[in-house]
Design an enzyme around this catalytic site. Structure first.
Site, PDB file in Angstrom:
ATOM      1  N   LYS A  34      20.420  75.769  51.501  1.00 42.21           N
ATOM      2  CA  LYS A  34      20.572  75.444  52.663  1.00 42.21           C
ATOM      3  C   LYS A  34      19.346  74.957  53.664  1.00 42.21           C
ATOM      4  O   LYS A  34      19.367  74.045  54.372  1.00 42.21           O
ATOM      5  CB  LYS A  34      21.496  76.103  53.615  1.00 42.21           C
ATOM      6  CG  LYS A  34      20.990  77.545  53.942  1.00 42.21           C
ATOM      7  CD  LYS A  34      22.015  78.515  54.770  1.00 42.21           C
ATOM      8  CE  LYS A  34      21.337  79.763  55.131  1.00 42.21           C
ATOM      9  NZ  LYS A  34      22.227  80.446  55.980  1.00 42.21           N
ATOM     10  N   ARG A 129      28.984  89.726  61.535  1.00 42.25           N
ATOM     11  CA  ARG A 129      29.030  87.916  61.540  1.00 42.25           C
ATOM     12  C   ARG A 129      30.440  88.080  60.853  1.00 42.25           C
ATOM     13  O   ARG A 129      31.339  88.629  61.151  1.00 42.25           O
ATOM     14  CB  ARG A 129      27.951  87.458  60.755  1.00 42.25           C
ATOM     15  CG  ARG A 129      27.692  86.047  61.049  1.00 42.25           C
ATOM     16  CD  ARG A 129      26.712  85.321  60.375  1.00 42.25           C
ATOM     17  NE  ARG A 129      26.739  85.032  58.962  1.00 42.25           N
ATOM     18  CZ  ARG A 129      26.176  84.453  57.999  1.00 42.25           C
ATOM     19  NH1 ARG A 129      24.754  84.021  58.610  1.00 42.25           N
ATOM     20  NH2 ARG A 129      26.406  84.194  56.781  1.00 42.25           N
TER      21      ARG A 129
END
Length: 356
Positions: A34, A129
């Site tokens: 990514k 998260r």
């Protein structure tokens, strides 16, 4: 234009070393691309190193990889939004999930598209998260498992360090393992226990990773040889894998503190200055739009990044022994955040170095 030298042999060497270490402990390495905007050249390097699964957080990056001849298996490591689920189910072999509703939508699409995606249910063990809170995980995952016919929940995973900065420890990962054990008691076949990212690699190095963890999702260690969560350089890996070079457009000696009332800069920050007297400064054709200037590491002895605006980076060159002039380039190593922005910026040219 600033340019980024990408040293492919060094990236490959890092990937091979990480893979070798993890394999010796029975851990699968998922290569996370990514940071590179789904760069097909870098994905191919990971494949050459022996990494089978490529992980991405943007479906557009996976589409880019496919268009450039990089085939799956792919893993979607950001919990996908409903608006992108059809493409995610179409292209991804593994999908990270954290909501029963998302599992239900994936199951519906899997039936429509005749796909059988493998799901990894995320468990929050403290970093805050994504993921179901570990104390509530067994019930939610078991209920989600019952929704699946074409899709399959094959494992559980967690993320550490990226949001709350929580450092992976055997005690923290024990929470994830406990969820796995309870699900197994309920008859679920939990094949994968994905124990995090580069931050967890330290436990592998020290022989402290619980043996139940059998997968890690690694990007930073491979691409930069660093571990920002644990604030360390991984000494057995290469760090000179990506080198950013920017051109000098001005050299002048000026005071080290601005004159006048200080407000906020173009990014809403109130800069702080130390009075060092007159200093020789170089301005580079590089700014916040291109990278994260304050996280650049100058390779020129004596150089220090002072501050930056969207298009200009100021570097103190007073202590440099080299006589710099306009048109010269200053080279930098990058942090993960600086590399992420540089790779996604179209104004930074990418140059692939195939030989060292």
């Amino acid at each position: 234009m600033p340019f980024l030298e990408i040293h492919l042999p060094k990236v490959r060497e890092n990937a091979e070393k990480v893979l070798s270490l993890c394999k010796s402990f029975g851990i699968e390495v998922v290569g996370v691309t990514k940071v590179s905007l789904g760069d097909p050249t870098l994905a191919e390097i990971l494949r050459q190193a022996g990494i089978k699964i490529i992980a991405e957080s943007r479906i557009q990056n996976i589409e880019r990889l496919l268009k450039n001849g990089i085939e799956g298996p792919f893993m979607m490591i950001r919990v996908p939004p409903k608006s992108e689920l059809e493409k995610v189910v179409q292209y991804c072999d593994y999908i990270l999930v954290s909501e029963p509703q998302t599992v239900e939508w994936i199951e519906e699409l899997a039936q429509q598209l005749s796909k059988s995606p493998k799901l990894i249910y995320m468990v929050d063990v403290g970093d805050l998260r994504e993921g179901v809170w570990y104390k509530e995980a067994v019930e939610e995952i078991f209920a989600s498992f019952k929704l699946c016919k074409k899709a399959r929940i094959v494992g559980i995973g967690t993320n550490l360090g990226c949001y709350g900065g929580v450092i992976p420890t055997p005690e923290t990962l024990a929470k994830l393992i406990s969820v796995k054990e309870k699900l197994t008691e309920k008859g679920l076949d939990v094949q994968i226990v994905s124990g995090g990212a580069t931050a967890t690699l330290r436990l592998v190095e020290e022989g402290k990773l619980p043996p139940q963890i059998n997968q890690l999702r690694i990007g930073e260690a491979i691409f930069l040889g660093t571990d920002v969560t644990n604030d360390r350089v991984i000494k057995w890996l290469n760090q000179d894998t990506f080198i950013l070079k920017a051109e000098i457009i001005e050299i002048k000696t000026k005071p080290s503190v601005p004159e006048g009332e200080i407000g906020f800069d173009a990014f809403g920050r109130k800069p702080q200055f130390i009075d060092k007297g007159p200093r020789k400064r170089a301005i580079l054709a590089l700014g916040e739009q291109d990278t994260v200037p304050k996280q650049l590491i100058p390779l020129l002895d004596g150089a220090q990044v002072i501050h930056a605006s969207s298009d200009h980076t100021l570097v103190d060159i007073t202590e440099c022994k080299i006589d710099l002039k306009l048109g010269d380039f200053i080279s930098f190593r990058l942090s993960y955040a600086a590399l992420l922005r540089a790779m996604t910026c179209p104004h930074v040219e990418k140059i692939y170095m195939k030989e060292e």
